[in-house]
Structure formats: structure tokens, C-alpha cells
Design a protein around this motif. Structure first.
Motif, PDB file in Angstrom:
ATOM      1  N   VAL A 157      13.242  45.252 -10.063  1.00  0.00           N
ATOM      2  CA  VAL A 157      13.948  45.443 -11.330  1.00  0.00           C
ATOM      3  C   VAL A 157      14.312  46.920 -11.514  1.00  0.00           C
ATOM      4  N   TYR A 184      17.335  45.302 -17.826  1.00  0.00           N
ATOM      5  CA  TYR A 184      16.345  45.827 -16.883  1.00  0.00           C
ATOM      6  C   TYR A 184      15.359  46.764 -17.589  1.00  0.00           C
ATOM      7  N   TRP A 201      14.979  39.353 -16.507  1.00  0.00           N
ATOM      8  CA  TRP A 201      15.353  39.764 -15.146  1.00  0.00           C
ATOM      9  C   TRP A 201      16.641  39.062 -14.716  1.00  0.00           C
ATOM     10  N   GLY A 237      19.643  40.367 -16.506  1.00  0.00           N
ATOM     11  CA  GLY A 237      20.078  41.643 -15.946  1.00  0.00           C
ATOM     12  C   GLY A 237      20.880  41.458 -14.673  1.00  0.00           C
TER      13      GLY A 237
END
Length: 235
Positions: free
Chosen positions: A69, A56, A37, A40
Motif C-alpha cells: 500500500v 492509501y 486498499w 485505492g
């Protein structure tokens, strides 16, 4: 003395043992979800949208219910100009939480970008009629304006002003922007004067009044017909 021999594993059992070991090793090698996470978010922040998308997507393959997300994935797709895919992700988010303005804004923008103006206006009209909030009517007005439905935009902005009792600057500034677009300077100035009545110290409103050749200041405001005085506070 005979030494007992260790029996050999049959081929199927040996194969299963190897597969089990490989699976265990694979599980142990998975990156923590939080790290994926954060990676990303990092890539999105550096505008490496393709890399952000990959992170993601890997997260969602394991935890598909995380809407934050999924929102990151939708934004990454939109930033790459992949609007049909972004639209699907935003639609899923709106289905999960129709009250989150981030999801709604992303979804309607994706519909606009894919040229589906009929469904876009249908969706926005249904929301405005169903929830009857200032934000929904302002959103409807802005997209009607972008599409070229000037009468629809006027009606939506007027409804927004009526719903909040004329006490918010946003509907009047939105009206002023619309009148500026179509070259209606008198009504643009009138809308700005109404905004000035609501918020006499708003620097943007005062500057726009000055730009149109009028005199800004405390006396520039015009009380909107929709204006409702706040209820007195009981002591």
C-alpha cells in the motif's frame, strides 16, 4: 406506596457514557482495510491519483507497515508530480526492503526528478559496488547516461556485461543505446552484433542491425570477449 426513583447520572458519568457510545459507533463505522486498499487500486487504475492517495493514506494511518500500500501511495504522489513526497515514501520502502527493484527504481527516479544527482550517483555506485549484480550496474549506467556522464555509463554497462559472462542481451543493447545517443554508429553496430551473438533470434536486435545498413541474420553476431561458455551438464 413509594416508587423508587432511578438515580440521575452525574454530569461527568453521563458525558463519559455518551463519549463511549460515540467511540463505539465510530469504530463500527470504519471501513474494512481491504475495501480501502481495493478502492485505492481502483482509483489508481483510473488515473485519479489524488483519490488513490487519499485511500492509501487512510489505510496506512491504520496499518503503516503494509509496503504494498505504501508503494501505491508513493506511485500516486509521483504521478501527481509531487516528487519530494514520493521520494520520502520510496526511501522508507528501500529502508524496509532494499532488494525490491520496484522500490529502488522508484527511489532513484524520485532523486533524479528532484535534481539530486550527486546523492543519486552515490547511492547507485554504493549498490553496484556492494551487490555487484547486473541489474544494479545497468541501473547505474542508465542514470549516468541520463545525467551526461558518458564515461561512467560506458564503465557500468561494461561491468554488467562482464558480470553475467557476456551471455545477456541487456548490457549490449544498453551499450548500443548509449553509442546511438552520442552518434558513435560503428560501436553501436558492434554492440548490436554482440547482442545478436547472444540471442540470434532477437527481432529488435536484428531490426536495428538492418536499420544501420548491415545484414542481419545468423551470421551477424560477433562473439563478445566477455562471453563465457555455459558449463557442460553432467550426466
Amino acid at each position: 406506596m413509594l416508587i423508587p426513583r432511578t438515580p440521575r447520572l452525574s454530569l461527568p458519568i453521563a458525558t463519559l457514557a455518551l463519549l463511549a457510545g460515540s467511540a463505539l459507533s465510530g469504530c463500527n463505522s470504519q471501513r474494512p482495510l481491504q475495501a480501502i486498499w481495493e478502492k485505492g487500486d481502483f482509483y489508481y487504475g483510473t488515473k485519479d491519483y489524488a483519490a488513490a492517495e487519499a485511500e492509501y493514506q487512510e489505510y496506512l494511518d491504520r496499518r503503516p507497515e503494509n509496503t504494498t500500500v505504501r508503494y501505491g501511495l508513493a506511485r500516486s504522489l509521483a504521478a501527481q508530480g509531487r516528487w519530494p513526497e514520493a521520494r520520502e515514501e520510496y526511501r522508507a520502502l528501500v529502508d524496509i526492503n532494499p532488494l525490491d527493484d520496484r522500490f529502488v527504481d522508484g527511489y532513484v527516479d524520485a532523486m533524479y526528478q528532484t535534481g539530486d544527482t550527486v546523492q543519486l550517483l552515490d547511492f547507485l555506485n554504493q549498490r553496484a559496488a556492494g551487490r555487484a549484480t547486473v541489474s544494479d550496474h545497468l541501473r547505474l549506467g542508465r542514470y549516468a547516461q541520463r545525467i551526461g556522464d558518458i564515461d561512467g555509463a560506458k564503465a557500468a554497462f561494461a561491468n554488467a556485461a562482464r558480470l553475467d559472462g557476456g551471455r545477456s542481451v541487456r548490457p549490449w543493447v544498453a551499450q548500443a543505446d548509449l553509442f546511438a545517443q552520442i552518434g558513435d554508429t560503428p560501436n553501436e553496430l558492434l554492440s548490436l552484433r554482440r547482442a545478436a551473438y547472444v540471442d540470434p533470434m532477437n527481432p529488435e536486435v536484428q531490426e536495428r542491425i538492418r536499420t544501420l545498413g548491415a545484414i542481419p541474420g545468423p551470421t551477424a553476431g560477433v562473439r563478445p570477449a566477455e562471453f563465457v561458455d555455459p558449463a557442460p551438464v553432467r550426466r
